[in-house]
Design a protein around this motif. Structure first.
Motif, PDB file in Angstrom:
ATOM      1  N   GLU A 216      15.318 103.410  69.204  1.00 19.90           N
ATOM      2  CA  GLU A 216      15.030 102.620  68.007  1.00 19.90           C
ATOM      3  C   GLU A 216      16.330 102.016  67.503  1.00 19.90           C
ATOM      4  O   GLU A 216      17.410 102.569  67.728  1.00 19.90           O
ATOM      5  N   GLU A 217      16.207 100.916  66.818  1.00 22.29           N
ATOM      6  CA  GLU A 217      17.397 100.313  66.212  1.00 22.29           C
ATOM      7  C   GLU A 217      17.128 100.025  64.755  1.00 22.29           C
ATOM      8  O   GLU A 217      16.287  99.173  64.451  1.00 22.29           O
ATOM      9  N   PRO A 218      17.798 100.793  63.856  1.00 22.62           N
ATOM     10  CA  PRO A 218      18.869 101.758  64.079  1.00 22.62           C
ATOM     11  C   PRO A 218      18.369 103.093  64.634  1.00 22.62           C
ATOM     12  O   PRO A 218      17.170 103.377  64.598  1.00 22.62           O
ATOM     13  N   ILE A 235      19.264 100.064  75.171  1.00 20.27           N
ATOM     14  CA  ILE A 235      18.629  98.883  74.591  1.00 20.27           C
ATOM     15  C   ILE A 235      17.892  99.297  73.322  1.00 20.27           C
ATOM     16  O   ILE A 235      17.122 100.257  73.324  1.00 20.27           O
ATOM     17  N   GLY A 236      18.144  98.583  72.238  1.00 21.76           N
ATOM     18  CA  GLY A 236      17.521  98.900  70.960  1.00 21.76           C
ATOM     19  C   GLY A 236      16.234  98.134  70.739  1.00 21.76           C
ATOM     20  O   GLY A 236      16.127  96.953  71.077  1.00 21.76           O
ATOM     21  N   ILE A 237      15.244  98.820  70.173  1.00 21.92           N
ATOM     22  CA  ILE A 237      13.967  98.219  69.772  1.00 21.92           C
ATOM     23  C   ILE A 237      13.924  98.215  68.250  1.00 21.92           C
ATOM     24  O   ILE A 237      14.130  99.266  67.625  1.00 21.92           O
ATOM     25  N   PRO A 238      13.671  97.085  67.622  1.00 21.09           N
ATOM     26  CA  PRO A 238      13.684  97.043  66.154  1.00 21.09           C
ATOM     27  C   PRO A 238      12.588  97.909  65.549  1.00 21.09           C
ATOM     28  O   PRO A 238      11.540  98.147  66.172  1.00 21.09           O
ATOM     29  N   ASP A 241       8.643  99.023  58.630  1.00 27.04           N
ATOM     30  CA  ASP A 241       8.218 100.127  57.767  1.00 27.04           C
ATOM     31  C   ASP A 241       7.146 101.007  58.404  1.00 27.04           C
ATOM     32  O   ASP A 241       6.745 102.019  57.825  1.00 27.04           O
ATOM     33  N   LYS A 242       6.720 100.656  59.628  1.00 25.16           N
ATOM     34  CA  LYS A 242       5.753 101.482  60.361  1.00 25.16           C
ATOM     35  C   LYS A 242       6.362 102.096  61.613  1.00 25.16           C
ATOM     36  O   LYS A 242       5.658 102.594  62.472  1.00 25.16           O
ATOM     37  N   GLY A 243       7.692 102.071  61.685  1.00 27.61           N
ATOM     38  CA  GLY A 243       8.373 102.690  62.814  1.00 27.61           C
ATOM     39  C   GLY A 243       8.710 101.707  63.916  1.00 27.61           C
ATOM     40  O   GLY A 243       8.777 100.495  63.705  1.00 27.61           O
ATOM     41  N   MET A 244       8.954 102.248  65.102  1.00 27.26           N
ATOM     42  CA  MET A 244       9.341 101.413  66.236  1.00 27.26           C
ATOM     43  C   MET A 244       8.294 100.343  66.530  1.00 27.26           C
ATOM     44  O   MET A 244       7.090 100.610  66.502  1.00 27.26           O
ATOM     45  N   SER A 271      16.942 105.748  58.931  1.00 28.03           N
ATOM     46  CA  SER A 271      16.154 104.895  58.028  1.00 28.03           C
ATOM     47  C   SER A 271      15.122 105.639  57.193  1.00 28.03           C
ATOM     48  O   SER A 271      14.618 105.105  56.207  1.00 28.03           O
ATOM     49  N   GLY A 272      14.762 106.876  57.577  1.00 33.31           N
ATOM     50  CA  GLY A 272      13.743 107.625  56.849  1.00 33.31           C
ATOM     51  C   GLY A 272      12.324 107.165  57.098  1.00 33.31           C
ATOM     52  O   GLY A 272      11.385 107.686  56.496  1.00 33.31           O
ATOM     53  N   THR A 273      12.124 106.188  57.998  1.00 30.59           N
ATOM     54  CA  THR A 273      10.779 105.653  58.249  1.00 30.59           C
ATOM     55  C   THR A 273       9.948 106.605  59.102  1.00 30.59           C
ATOM     56  O   THR A 273      10.478 107.506  59.760  1.00 30.59           O
ATOM     57  N   GLU A 274       8.638 106.378  59.104  1.00 26.61           N
ATOM     58  CA  GLU A 274       7.696 107.136  59.928  1.00 26.61           C
ATOM     59  C   GLU A 274       6.958 106.181  60.852  1.00 26.61           C
ATOM     60  O   GLU A 274       6.513 105.114  60.429  1.00 26.61           O
ATOM     61  N   MET A 275       6.822 106.582  62.093  1.00 24.02           N
ATOM     62  CA  MET A 275       6.011 105.807  63.018  1.00 24.02           C
ATOM     63  C   MET A 275       4.536 106.063  62.694  1.00 24.02           C
ATOM     64  O   MET A 275       4.099 107.213  62.650  1.00 24.02           O
TER      65      MET A 275
END
Length: 505
Positions: A216-218, A235-238, A241-244, A271-275
């Motif tokens: 994930e990025e970040p 390789i980063g995946i953006p 607010d719903k995760g990767m 980021s503290g986000t949740e998928m």
């Protein structure tokens, strides 16, 4: 060179330093040619004024025990009054650049060391470290367990354990995993010296130079570093607010066929986000379709402050494609250095073979303490207590940001975990904010290390668990003041530049 300061002694501090170094020189412990630490460096490590160290070095020079050489600093002499420029001194510093391996040169541990150093400073309000609050730890419970082990003369607690960890603790971890929706056997569990060791093991066991890893990025910057040092392409995946972004991931899987996907789906670091649930399901489906392994890092999954945690990726995996990592460092004490993996038996076996070379096994006493902590029922009640207290801290930081934040600062309110992720106002750089915040004795982590692409200078990560509750408001206030100084400077610079281009006549 070892120097210990006794601040309660009548002897002046510089004399204590002088006498200890003198004793080590005369005993032969410090060999001729040994270079003493620079005055400033030794002063900082001892917590004394530089003048104090300078006075101690002057006393050593007066006795002819040390001398100064241009470019070499202060060195130990072979004999008193030795001529420094005689050329007889055969001591010479090794040529480090030729000695260290290419592999080791890929590591940059400065960030982690600096963060740990900041956490130990009492004069700094630190929002930088990803460390559990020392105030919330179950010190009395663990002390009782340790005392019980010692009083029973349980020598096994101080002996070696199997590399995978001892069986009763692995079974206890299976019980924890059932509470998280994962049904596993003890031979699918291995104890780690912190979950970060699991990331390193995954890199060593699964990846070869040139292999592609998706993150994930970040994402967690030590993981990015671990993969890169192996020689993998990261390789980063953006995220949103719903995760990767699983739609972006699928395109990448089709094109590059990576070997590994590393994700923190629950209360992500930084980021503290949740998928969301649908993306979790789709991610496991894609792992099956493209035969790519997933490392699910769940360091913060048990720290949910409202509602219920979403199902783990591991709970959706029946075929062994998900390697699950978690830790006791984030919810008990970081110094325990104890985590675990749950994975296919063949993965556990291969990980254990490599771990055996690294450290043989995780700390025995920590394993025994945690095993008793879990089986006594104290662990679950402790987690409930921690969640209540961390929720208060999260709300305190969120409210302080609402009160002091400059215009255009954007931040989130995570349901769990350790961190609030902030996007800085336009034109404010995290790298410049660090120094302004340091002037006000407050620390944070800039966003750049969390991005595989090297971006992220417009983001900062704030930890709300480590700083004392009473300091959170003040720390946020200072940080926001530093931001406002940079914004004011930027605005003034823009006005000045505009005046140069369009002078007022």
């Amino acid at each position: 060179m070892r120097v210990i300061i006794n601040r309660e002694a009548d002897t002046r501090v510089y004399i204590q330093i002088f006498e200890q170094v003198r004793r080590q020189i005369l005993s032969g412990e410090l060999l001729p040619g040994f270079r003493l630490p620079p005055e400033r460096k030794l002063a900082e490590s001892l917590g004394v004024n530089r003048t104090t160290v300078l006075n101690a070095y002057r006393e050593l020079k007066a006795e002819g025990l040390v001398g100064s050489r241009v470019g070499k600093g202060t060195i130990v002499l072979s004999y008193p009054d030795e001529e420094l420029n005689s050329g007889n001194n055969s001591s010479q510093e090794p040529t480090w650049n030729h000695i260290f391996s290419k592999y080791s040169s890929n590591f940059d541990s400065c960030m982690v060391k600096d963060l740990l150093a900041l956490a130990s400073r009492k004069d700094v309000i630190s929002f930088a470290t990803g460390i559990a609050s020392p105030e919330t730890g179950p010190i009395h419970v663990l002390k009782g367990i340790e005392q019980e082990l010692v009083e029973q003369e349980n020598y096994r607690a101080l002996l070696h354990t199997p590399t995978e960890g001892f069986t009763t603790l692995r079974e206890a971890v299976c019980g924890l995993m059932r509470g998280r929706g994962v049904y596993c056997q003890y031979d699918e569990v291995m104890l780690l010296s912190g979950s970060q060791q699991g990331i390193d093991l995954a890199a060593r066991v699964i990846l070869d130079p040139g292999d592609i890893v998706v993150v994930e990025e970040p994402s967690f910057f030590p993981a990015i570093q671990a993969f890169k040092t192996i020689g993998a392409r990261v390789i980063g995946i953006p995220i949103d607010d719903k995760g990767m972004r699983i739609d972006v991931l699928e395109q990448l899987l089709q094109r590059y066929r990576p070997k590994l996907v590393y994700t923190i789906p629950t209360f992500q670091n930084p980021s503290g986000t949740e998928m969301e649930l649908d993306r979790r399901k789709r991610l496991v489906e894609l792992a099956y379709k493209y035969r790519v392994l997933i490392v699910e890092d769940d360091a913060y999954g048990g720290l949910c402050y409202e509602g219920h945690s979403l199902p783990l990726l591991k709970s959706m995996d029946n075929d062994g494609y998900v390697i699950y990592l978690s830790t006791f460092s984030k919810n008990v004490y970081p110094g325990l250095r104890l985590g675990w993996i749950v994975a296919h038996k063949k993965v556990v076996k291969q990980f254990a073979a490599v771990k055996q070379i690294m450290d043989l096994h995780s700390n025995s006493l920590s394993q025994w303490i945690i095993e008793r902590f879990i089986t006594s029922g104290s662990f679950e009640s402790h987690i409930h207590k921690v969640c209540r207290e961390y929720r208060v801290r999260r709300d305190a930081m969120y409210d302080a940001l609402s009160q002091y934040a400059p215009k255009d600062l954007i931040w989130n309110r995570p349901r769990g975990g350790y961190y609030i992720w902030c996007k800085l106002p336009e034109g404010v750089s995290a790298s410049k904010l660090i120094s302004k915040a340091a002037e006000r004795k407050v620390a944070f982590v800039p966003g750049t290390p969390f991005f595989a692409s090297g971006q992220g200078d417009s983001f900062i990560r704030l930890n709300f668990t480590f700083a004392a509750l009473k300091d959170i408001n003040e720390g946020v206030k200072r940080l926001c003041e530093a931001m406002k100084v940079l914004i004011e400077h930027k605005d003034n610079h823009e006005i000045y530049t505009d005046m140069e281009i369009n002078p007022i006549v």
